[in-house]
Scaffold this motif. Structure first.
Motif, short mmCIF file in Angstrom:
data_model
loop_
_atom_site.label_atom_id
_atom_site.label_comp_id
_atom_site.label_asym_id
_atom_site.label_seq_id
_atom_site.Cartn_x
_atom_site.Cartn_y
_atom_site.Cartn_z
N ALA A 127 -29.27 16.05 55.49
CA ALA A 127 -28.60 14.81 55.14
C ALA A 127 -28.84 13.86 56.31
O ALA A 127 -28.90 14.30 57.46
CB ALA A 127 -27.12 15.04 54.93
N CYS A 128 -29.02 12.59 56.03
CA CYS A 128 -29.35 11.68 57.12
C CYS A 128 -28.82 10.29 56.86
O CYS A 128 -28.30 10.00 55.78
CB CYS A 128 -30.88 11.63 57.29
SG CYS A 128 -31.66 10.68 55.99
N GLY A 129 -28.96 9.44 57.85
CA GLY A 129 -28.63 8.03 57.70
C GLY A 129 -29.87 7.26 57.28
O GLY A 129 -30.98 7.59 57.68
N TRP A 190 -32.25 12.40 66.39
CA TRP A 190 -31.23 11.98 67.35
C TRP A 190 -30.39 13.18 67.69
O TRP A 190 -29.97 13.92 66.80
CB TRP A 190 -30.37 10.90 66.67
CG TRP A 190 -29.32 10.24 67.48
CD1 TRP A 190 -27.97 10.41 67.36
CD2 TRP A 190 -29.52 9.26 68.51
NE1 TRP A 190 -27.32 9.59 68.24
CE2 TRP A 190 -28.24 8.88 68.96
CE3 TRP A 190 -30.65 8.67 69.09
CZ2 TRP A 190 -28.05 7.94 69.97
CZ3 TRP A 190 -30.46 7.74 70.09
CH2 TRP A 190 -29.18 7.39 70.53
N TYR A 195 -23.00 9.46 66.33
CA TYR A 195 -23.96 8.67 65.57
C TYR A 195 -24.49 7.58 66.50
O TYR A 195 -24.04 7.43 67.63
CB TYR A 195 -23.27 8.05 64.35
CG TYR A 195 -22.85 9.04 63.29
CD1 TYR A 195 -23.81 9.75 62.55
CD2 TYR A 195 -21.51 9.28 63.00
CE1 TYR A 195 -23.43 10.65 61.56
CE2 TYR A 195 -21.13 10.18 62.01
CZ TYR A 195 -22.09 10.86 61.30
OH TYR A 195 -21.72 11.75 60.33
N GLU A 196 -25.44 6.80 66.02
CA GLU A 196 -26.05 5.75 66.83
C GLU A 196 -25.15 4.52 66.90
O GLU A 196 -24.30 4.29 66.06
CB GLU A 196 -27.39 5.31 66.21
CG GLU A 196 -28.40 6.40 66.08
CD GLU A 196 -28.06 7.42 65.01
OE1 GLU A 196 -27.39 7.07 64.02
OE2 GLU A 196 -28.45 8.59 65.18
N VAL A 212 -32.61 8.58 59.92
CA VAL A 212 -32.19 9.14 61.20
C VAL A 212 -31.24 10.29 60.96
O VAL A 212 -30.35 10.22 60.11
CB VAL A 212 -31.56 8.08 62.13
CG1 VAL A 212 -30.34 7.41 61.50
CG2 VAL A 212 -31.19 8.68 63.49
N GLY A 213 -31.47 11.37 61.73
CA GLY A 213 -30.61 12.54 61.58
C GLY A 213 -30.67 13.43 62.81
O GLY A 213 -31.38 13.12 63.78
N MET A 214 -29.91 14.52 62.75
CA MET A 214 -29.74 15.38 63.93
C MET A 214 -30.34 16.77 63.74
O MET A 214 -29.90 17.72 64.38
CB MET A 214 -28.24 15.49 64.24
CG MET A 214 -27.56 14.13 64.42
SD MET A 214 -25.82 14.29 64.77
CE MET A 214 -25.24 12.60 64.51
N THR A 237 -27.39 9.92 53.00
CA THR A 237 -25.98 10.03 52.60
C THR A 237 -25.12 8.93 53.18
O THR A 237 -23.94 8.83 52.87
CB THR A 237 -25.39 11.40 52.97
OG1 THR A 237 -25.63 11.64 54.34
CG2 THR A 237 -26.02 12.51 52.16
N ASN A 238 -25.71 8.12 54.04
CA ASN A 238 -24.98 6.94 54.53
C ASN A 238 -26.00 5.93 55.02
O ASN A 238 -27.11 6.30 55.41
CB ASN A 238 -24.00 7.31 55.66
CG ASN A 238 -24.70 7.91 56.86
OD1 ASN A 238 -24.87 9.13 56.95
ND2 ASN A 238 -25.14 7.08 57.78
N ALA A 240 -27.27 3.79 57.95
CA ALA A 240 -27.13 3.98 59.39
C ALA A 240 -26.27 2.87 60.00
O ALA A 240 -26.04 1.83 59.37
CB ALA A 240 -28.51 4.02 60.05
N LEU A 248 -19.05 5.29 59.91
CA LEU A 248 -19.61 6.52 59.35
C LEU A 248 -18.60 7.66 59.45
O LEU A 248 -17.89 7.79 60.42
CB LEU A 248 -20.87 6.92 60.13
CG LEU A 248 -21.90 5.82 60.36
CD1 LEU A 248 -23.11 6.39 61.08
CD2 LEU A 248 -22.34 5.19 59.05
N VAL A 253 -20.67 12.01 53.88
CA VAL A 253 -21.89 12.80 53.89
C VAL A 253 -21.81 13.93 52.86
O VAL A 253 -22.72 14.13 52.05
CB VAL A 253 -22.07 13.42 55.30
CG1 VAL A 253 -23.18 14.43 55.32
CG2 VAL A 253 -22.31 12.32 56.33
I1 8IG Z 1 -25.57 12.72 57.26
O1 8IG Z 1 -26.36 7.92 60.43
C1 8IG Z 1 -26.15 11.76 58.81
N1 8IG Z 1 -26.67 12.38 59.85
N2 8IG Z 1 -28.10 10.48 63.80
N3 8IG Z 1 -27.23 9.18 62.11
C2 8IG Z 1 -27.58 10.39 62.60
N4 8IG Z 1 -27.43 11.51 61.93
C3 8IG Z 1 -26.92 11.42 60.71
C4 8IG Z 1 -26.51 10.21 60.15
C5 8IG Z 1 -26.69 9.02 60.88
N5 8IG Z 1 -26.03 10.47 58.93
#
Ligand code: 8IG
Length: 276
Positions: A127-129, A190, A195-196, A212-214, A237-238, A240, A248, A253
């Motif tokens: 899942a990521c931004g 990241w 978050y950023e 962007v994600g972790m 899922t969101n 950024a 966030l 998420v």
């Molecule tokens: I879900 O907006 C998810 N993981 N770095 N930034 C980062 N990781 C995420 C984000 C996000 N949303």
């Protein structure tokens, strides 16, 4: 030596030991493919049917107990039958992240164990931004390339691995032939756990990142270095930070992931046999 000491002193030996445990417990001499299911993706595995085997990851050599909600820490083995083929899929529900502060070894341990257990293809989901303004929440995006912003590699020593085709062009083409609505994007990694800031998202967009994600990046590198082919799929899922002005949160998420999981699970089941 404890299991944890082995993981850090000789990560490949720990992965080989875990692979032997997987082979012994499942009775499958060589699995074909592994899937790592990230936040919100756990529901997608329902489409794969009933697992032939399941255990808690921490029962296997080198796996840490899970720490994040939505990451249940299970290892499963599935039989995927289609088009006259019978494939064995190893599924990891949940993963370890760099932000847990345990180093990169546990982060890449599952994919290394999977390759040692025979897997030639690794599907990494997350899942990521969404950085790219064209994405909407709940949209799955294939990872075309990445930008590592952590400066962390799972490799050390003079291992100059080529990453030109890290996220297999061949596999992306097969997946897109199955679902032509799927977009591709560049994933920025990241460390987190924060978050950023909006300024950091602007930096990433300027650099050419779409997502962007972790997670995912260390696993992709470690598995590719062992010769596996990689497919990465991000679920946006969101938006950024700074994209919509909303803050966030982790609940957002989980909810967005559940909604898209069913569709992605069905897609994976259809696509997997076409990869072999
Ligand atoms: I879900 O907006 C998810 N993981 N770095 N930034 C980062 N990781 C995420 C984000 C996000 N949303």
């Amino acid at each position: 030596m404890t299991q944890s000491e082995l993981l850090y002193s000789d990560p490949m030996a720990a992965a080989t030991a875990a692979a032997h445990e997987i082979i012994e417990r499942t009775g499958v001499a060589a699995h074909d493919i592994a899937l790592v299911m990230g936040s919100g993706w756990v529901g997608a595995v329902d489409a794969l049917g009933t697992p032939a085997y399941e255990c808690n990851a921490e029962e296997l050599v080198g796996f840490l107990p899970p720490t994040v909600e939505g990451h249940s820490g299970k290892v499963r083995s599935y039989i995927i039958e289609s088009e006259g083929k019978e494939l064995r899929a190893l599924v990891f529900l949940g993963r370890t992240h760099l932000y847990e502060g345990k180093g990169v070894e546990p982060v890449v341990h599952s994919v290394r164990a999977a390759v040692k257990a025979g897997c030639k293809i690794i599907i990494l989901t997350n899942a990521c931004g969404g950085i790219n303004l064209k994405y909407s929440v709940g949209q799955p995006v294939l990872i075309r390339d990445h930008i590592s912003l952590t400066a962390v590699s799972p490799l050390s020593g003079a291992t100059f691995v080529d990453l030109t085709d890290l996220y297999s062009k061949r596999i992306r083409a097969i997946v897109k032939a199955e679902d032509s609505t799927l977009d591709e994007g560049v994933y920025a990694h990241w460390r987190g756990p924060t978050y950023e800031t909006p300024a950091e998202i602007l930096m990433m967009r300027t650099m050419g990142a779409d997502l962007v994600g972790m997670s995912t990046v260390p696993e992709a590198i470690a598995a590719h270095a062992l010769g596996a082919e990689i497919l990465g799929i991000s679920l946006v899922t969101n938006a950024a930070a700074g994209v919509t002005g909303e803050k966030l949160n982790h609940e957002e998420v989980i909810a967005a992931g559940k909604a898209a999981a069913e569709r992605m699970g069905a897609l994976l089941k259809r696509v997997i046999p076409k990869l072999f």
